[in-house]
Design an enzyme around this catalytic site. Sequence first.
Site, PDB file in Angstrom:
ATOM      1  N   HIS A  79       4.792  -1.342   2.383  1.00  0.00           N
ATOM      2  CA  HIS A  79       4.150  -2.604   1.508  1.00  0.00           C
ATOM      3  C   HIS A  79       4.902  -2.403   0.039  1.00  0.00           C
ATOM      4  CE1 HIS A  79       0.695  -5.058   0.496  1.00  0.00           C
ATOM      5  NE2 HIS A  79       0.897  -4.482  -0.652  1.00  0.00           N
ATOM      6  N   GLU A  80       4.585  -1.168  -0.499  1.00  0.00           N
ATOM      7  CA  GLU A  80       4.813  -1.024  -1.960  1.00  0.00           C
ATOM      8  C   GLU A  80       6.405  -1.426  -2.277  1.00  0.00           C
ATOM      9  OE1 GLU A  80       2.775  -1.217  -4.127  1.00  0.00           O
ATOM     10  OE2 GLU A  80       1.216  -0.758  -2.446  1.00  0.00           O
ATOM     11  N   HIS A  86       7.409  -4.931  -2.438  1.00  0.00           N
ATOM     12  CA  HIS A  86       7.180  -5.529  -4.031  1.00  0.00           C
ATOM     13  C   HIS A  86       8.258  -5.126  -4.701  1.00  0.00           C
ATOM     14  CE1 HIS A  86       2.807  -6.689  -3.689  1.00  0.00           C
ATOM     15  NE2 HIS A  86       2.581  -5.364  -3.097  1.00  0.00           N
TER      16      HIS A  86
END
Length: 149
Positions: A64-65, A68
């Site tokens: 998820h990170e 980004h």
Amino acid sequence: MKLTDYVKQVSLEDFGRPFIHHVQWNRRLRSTGGRFFPKDGHLDFNPKVYQELGLDVFRKIVRHELCHYHLYFQGKGYQHKDRDFKELLKAVDGLRFVPSLPNSNSKPIKLYRCQSCQQRYQRKRRIDTQRYRCGLCRGKLLLVNQPED
């Protein structure tokens, strides 16, 4: 587990792109698994997620990170609301939300009941029953359950 090496490995395996910035644990994170900082490109991760939920869930949070991270440096939409982010997150099987952690310092719920109309009130904090009354009928409140402290 060496966090930086693990994030670099996940980045290469799942995204086919290198991760070249800094990674660190951040014990102050409470309700999130990780954070991406666009200003300098580093990532923070919650160590409790890894300890409590295991490596499988933690890997999905790393993905998820990294979504980004990689989208930001490609100049694409890297925020949760952006289509690019949602599509990439789905493609790499990342988590949208962190499963709730077992919270050891949560307050027990106190249950109060009106003696007149039987209306129930659940509260985390104590109510002064001498001062406060039922909001419906103005009856007296009674503490029904006394949790163990």
